[in-house]
Motif scaffolding. Structure first.
Motif, PDB file in Angstrom:
ATOM      1  N   GLU A   1      -4.622  -4.907 -12.056  1.00 48.95           N
ATOM      2  CA  GLU A   1      -4.916  -4.031 -10.911  1.00 48.95           C
ATOM      3  C   GLU A   1      -4.389  -4.610  -9.607  1.00 48.95           C
ATOM      4  O   GLU A   1      -5.074  -4.653  -8.599  1.00 48.95           O
ATOM      5  N   GLY A   2      -3.142  -5.090  -9.657  1.00 49.10           N
ATOM      6  CA  GLY A   2      -2.486  -5.555  -8.443  1.00 49.10           C
ATOM      7  C   GLY A   2      -2.886  -6.929  -7.967  1.00 49.10           C
ATOM      8  O   GLY A   2      -2.452  -7.368  -6.907  1.00 49.10           O
ATOM      9  N   GLU A   3      -3.704  -7.620  -8.721  1.00 47.47           N
ATOM     10  CA  GLU A   3      -4.084  -8.966  -8.300  1.00 47.47           C
ATOM     11  C   GLU A   3      -3.764  -9.965  -9.399  1.00 47.47           C
ATOM     12  O   GLU A   3      -3.812  -9.631 -10.582  1.00 47.47           O
ATOM     13  N   ILE A   4      -3.457 -11.194  -8.990  1.00 52.59           N
ATOM     14  CA  ILE A   4      -3.205 -12.221  -9.992  1.00 52.59           C
ATOM     15  C   ILE A   4      -4.525 -12.617 -10.637  1.00 52.59           C
ATOM     16  O   ILE A   4      -5.484 -12.983  -9.952  1.00 52.59           O
ATOM     17  N   ALA A   5      -4.558 -12.502 -11.965  1.00 53.64           N
ATOM     18  CA  ALA A   5      -5.800 -12.825 -12.650  1.00 53.64           C
ATOM     19  C   ALA A   5      -5.760 -14.244 -13.204  1.00 53.64           C
ATOM     20  O   ALA A   5      -6.782 -14.903 -13.331  1.00 53.64           O
ATOM     21  N   LEU A   6      -4.565 -14.701 -13.531  1.00 54.19           N
ATOM     22  CA  LEU A   6      -4.447 -16.005 -14.160  1.00 54.19           C
ATOM     23  C   LEU A   6      -3.003 -16.459 -14.016  1.00 54.19           C
ATOM     24  O   LEU A   6      -2.079 -15.674 -14.196  1.00 54.19           O
TER      25      LEU A   6
ATOM     26  N   ARG B   1       0.842  -1.198   0.000  1.00 51.76           N
ATOM     27  CA  ARG B   1       0.000   0.000   0.000  1.00 51.76           C
ATOM     28  C   ARG B   1       0.872   1.240   0.000  1.00 51.76           C
ATOM     29  O   ARG B   1       1.834   1.330   0.749  1.00 51.76           O
ATOM     30  N   PHE B   2       0.569   2.179  -0.870  1.00 53.60           N
ATOM     31  CA  PHE B   2       1.207   3.499  -0.820  1.00 53.60           C
ATOM     32  C   PHE B   2       0.143   4.466  -0.321  1.00 53.60           C
ATOM     33  O   PHE B   2      -0.822   4.739  -1.022  1.00 53.60           O
ATOM     34  N   LYS B   3       0.330   4.939   0.890  1.00 51.55           N
ATOM     35  CA  LYS B   3      -0.686   5.813   1.510  1.00 51.55           C
ATOM     36  C   LYS B   3      -2.068   5.172   1.403  1.00 51.55           C
ATOM     37  O   LYS B   3      -2.316   4.149   2.011  1.00 51.55           O
ATOM     38  N   ASP B   4      -2.967   5.709   0.570  1.00 50.74           N
ATOM     39  CA  ASP B   4      -4.308   5.123   0.552  1.00 50.74           C
ATOM     40  C   ASP B   4      -4.534   4.233  -0.673  1.00 50.74           C
ATOM     41  O   ASP B   4      -5.619   3.736  -0.895  1.00 50.74           O
ATOM     42  N   ARG B   5      -3.470   4.024  -1.476  1.00 51.09           N
ATOM     43  CA  ARG B   5      -3.640   3.261  -2.701  1.00 51.09           C
ATOM     44  C   ARG B   5      -3.013   1.877  -2.536  1.00 51.09           C
ATOM     45  O   ARG B   5      -1.852   1.769  -2.159  1.00 51.09           O
ATOM     46  N   THR B   6      -3.773   0.850  -2.806  1.00 54.66           N
ATOM     47  CA  THR B   6      -3.208  -0.494  -2.746  1.00 54.66           C
ATOM     48  C   THR B   6      -2.764  -0.873  -4.149  1.00 54.66           C
ATOM     49  O   THR B   6      -3.584  -1.006  -5.057  1.00 54.66           O
ATOM     50  N   VAL B   7      -1.460  -0.995  -4.331  1.00 52.14           N
ATOM     51  CA  VAL B   7      -0.925  -1.231  -5.661  1.00 52.14           C
ATOM     52  C   VAL B   7      -0.816  -2.723  -5.964  1.00 52.14           C
ATOM     53  O   VAL B   7      -1.035  -3.166  -7.081  1.00 52.14           O
ATOM     54  N   VAL B   8      -0.453  -3.482  -4.927  1.00 52.48           N
ATOM     55  CA  VAL B   8      -0.376  -4.936  -5.093  1.00 52.48           C
ATOM     56  C   VAL B   8      -1.214  -5.550  -3.978  1.00 52.48           C
ATOM     57  O   VAL B   8      -1.067  -5.174  -2.815  1.00 52.48           O
ATOM     58  N   ARG B   9      -2.120  -6.455  -4.338  1.00 52.10           N
ATOM     59  CA  ARG B   9      -3.039  -6.966  -3.332  1.00 52.10           C
ATOM     60  C   ARG B   9      -2.999  -8.486  -3.272  1.00 52.10           C
ATOM     61  O   ARG B   9      -3.343  -9.162  -4.241  1.00 52.10           O
ATOM     62  N   ASP B  10      -2.506  -9.007  -2.156  1.00 51.30           N
ATOM     63  CA  ASP B  10      -2.613 -10.422  -1.854  1.00 51.30           C
ATOM     64  C   ASP B  10      -2.137 -11.321  -2.992  1.00 51.30           C
ATOM     65  O   ASP B  10      -2.851 -12.218  -3.426  1.00 51.30           O
TER      66      ASP B  10
END
Lengths: 259, 307
Positions: free
Chosen positions: B208-213, B14-23
């Motif tokens: 968008e920071g999440e693994i899609a496939l 997370r950069f401040k309020d933005r989650t760039v990479v998620r789980d």
């Protein structure tokens, strides 16, 4: 330890190739030599200026050698510090800003060695430049003005050198804290100036401040001793330099690259 | 060969309020070559910076396994090439490479030998004594590869290694990568799918920071590829009229028709192509192109990204 040597050699090479090892000592030498020469020839300079009213005579008492040397240190306090800050300000921030740090810090390097090498090269540059300039000033003072007590001159130089190291440490700390070069220069110069001003205005409360060091060194020259706060100022300055170093190590580790 | 080298679990930044990479979670097997795919701004560089140890994750764990045991400082085992490698412009190529080798822990003589070896491997032996300030983009990229590989890392991490290069430079670097991947595990990010298909056997698509496939390339191809027919006809009114009518055929599952071109997703390629051709002959349609095959990785990528 091995990495410290590597980093240090790289810094030295960089300072050489960017000609910092040439121009910083030269500027310091010039600053140092100018004061005794100008003082010695002041009457002639005034005479040659020629716009003096007729019949006016100026009586000028030639200052003592110690006084001239103390004035030289005053020169360093203005322009010398400026030159130092300008030549050191991007030492840490520059690598982060350009992106080289990404490659360096993805290798198994120690941040302490990295910062220590920066510190050591800062201290080398300052010591060599100031040493050269002060030696020049001393030589010309003895030749043109009059003798200076050797012990006092050396002691004064050491106090002054510590003040310059302190200013350099401050610059490196800010270089690790922020990125814009202008900001680093502004804050470091401002802080050094403020410390020295604060001592001038409130000498009683600021007796142990690092800002007292330039005055202490002048007092050593003129009166033979730095006064009551000397020991305190010395210890506080060294303590602050250690704190700055630790702070810079921590900050370089935290801000490894620019994102 | 199939034991995992890198294991990532729950990686979040997370950069401040933005989650760039998620789980984000994945693992890379020893000896494989994985591509991190995603559109610009999907979080590829952030993920890679965390893997390379330049950025502290907000949460999650990254483990590099050496002989099945997690290592304490994974930087020893990683070679990393940033997106736009920057060097000291006042150093020569040889000086920088030797500096990098010694920083990575190679001793004096070994460092000199490796430096010369790698200068030759990446074809920079003639430019070695020139200042890096005068190098071209492709030369810098190759020098960057050399500095990443000089200590024989177990995992090579590359951030967009060919995106900024011209076709000749791209080919040089890709050829080098082909050679390197025989000896080292490689993870690289790219938005050029063609490069991924050329050298990789495993892909991770992120959006968008999440693994899609994620999965093996051939497996993904088998699972997701669909029979596709691409047609291009002449610009005459008869052909264009015929084009407009084909989307209503029974075997067409999905049709994209723009002017004289069509892309049809069909149920059965063979049957569809016979019927289409027979139909076209009876209507006197002028074909310019008729292509039957499978959907490409690019089609899949677009589908995943736009989903």
């Amino acid at each position: 330890m091995k990495q410290f040597g590597l980093f240090f050699r790289k810094e030295m090479l960089e300072m050489g190739r960017s000609y910092r090892w040439l121009w910083v000592p030269l500027v310091f030498l010039m600053l140092g030599v100018m004061q005794p020469i100008v003082t010695r020839f002041m009457p002639e300079i005034l005479k040659a200026a020629g716009n003096m009213p007729k019949g006016m005579t100026i009586m000028m008492e030639m200052p003592s050698g110690a006084e001239v040397l103390a004035q030289t240190l005053g020169q360093y306090n203005a322009i010398g510090i400026l030159i130092l800050v300008l030549s050191l300000m991007t030492m840490i921030s520059g690598e982060r800003q350009s992106g080289v740090s990404q490659m360096i810090f993805s290798k198994p390097v120690s941040f302490v060695s990295y910062a220590a090498a920066k510190w050591m090269s800062m201290i080398s540059l300052i010591t060599a430049s100031f040493g050269l300039g002060y030696a020049g000033a001393w030589y010309y003072t003895v030749q043109m003005i009059g003798p200076v007590d050797t012990a006092a001159a050396v002691k004064a130089a050491l106090f002054y050198l510590l003040w310059m190291w302190f200013a350099g440490s401050l610059t490196l700390l800010f270089s690790s804290l922020m990125n814009p070069a202008a900001g680093i220069a502004f804050v470091s110069l401002g802080a050094a100036l403020l410390l020295s001003l604060a001592y001038g205005m409130l000498p009683r409360y600021m007796a142990w401040s690092p800002g007292a060091l330039p005055q202490i060194s002048a007092k050593v020259l003129l009166q033979g001793s730095g006064g009551t706060g000397t020991m305190g100022a010395l210890l506080i300055t060294i303590l602050f330099m250690i704190i700055f170093f630790v702070g810079a190590v921590y900050m370089t580790q935290r801000k490894r690259a620019r994102f | 060969m199939t034991q995992p080298l890198l294991q990532v679990k729950g990686l979040t930044k997370r950069f401040k309020d933005r989650t760039v990479v998620r789980d984000v979670a994945f693992s890379i097997a020893e000896g494989s070559c994985a591509a991190l795919l995603g559109p610009n701004g999907a979080g590829k560089t952030t993920t890679i910076s965390m893997l390379a140890g330049l950025l502290q994750p907000t949460s999650g764990s990254i483990q590099l396994l050496d002989q099945s045991k997690p290592v304490t400082d994974r930087r020893m085992f990683i070679g990393y090439l940033p997106q736009m490698p920057v060097f000291y412009p006042w150093m020569t190529g040889r000086e920088f490479l030797r500096y990098a080798a010694e920083l990575a822990g190679l001793a004096g003589r070994d460092a000199v030998l490796k430096t010369d070896e790698w200068l030759e491997n990446v074809g920079l032996q003639h430019a070695a004594s020139r200042r890096i300030g005068g190098y071209s983009g492709g030369m810098k990229q190759r020098l960057g590869l050399a500095q990443a590989l000089i200590h024989r890392p177990k995992l090579l991490i590359l951030d967009e290694p060919v995106s900024a290069l011209d076709p000749a430079g791209r080919k040089d670097v890709l050829n080098l990568l082909q050679r390197i991947r025989l000896e080292t595990t490689v993870l690289f990010s790219t938005h050029v799918l063609h490069d991924a298909e050329e050298i990789c056997d495993e892909i991770l698509m992120i959006r968008e920071g999440e693994i899609a496939l994620q999965g093996k390339l051939d497996q993904i191809r088998r699972e997701y590829s669909e029979p596709v027919i691409r047609i291009e006809v002449g610009g005459d009114p008869v052909s264009l009229k015929w084009m407009a009518s084909i989307s209503s055929k029974a075997f067409v599952r999905q049709a994209e028709i723009t002017g004289n071109r069509a892309r049809l997703t069909v149920t059965d390629v063979e049957k569809a192509s016979f019927e289409l051709m027979a139909d076209a002959v009876s209507h006197q349609v002028a074909f310019r192109k008729f292509e039957s095959g499978q959907s490409t990785l690019e089609d899949l990528f677009l589908k995943v990204v736009q989903a």
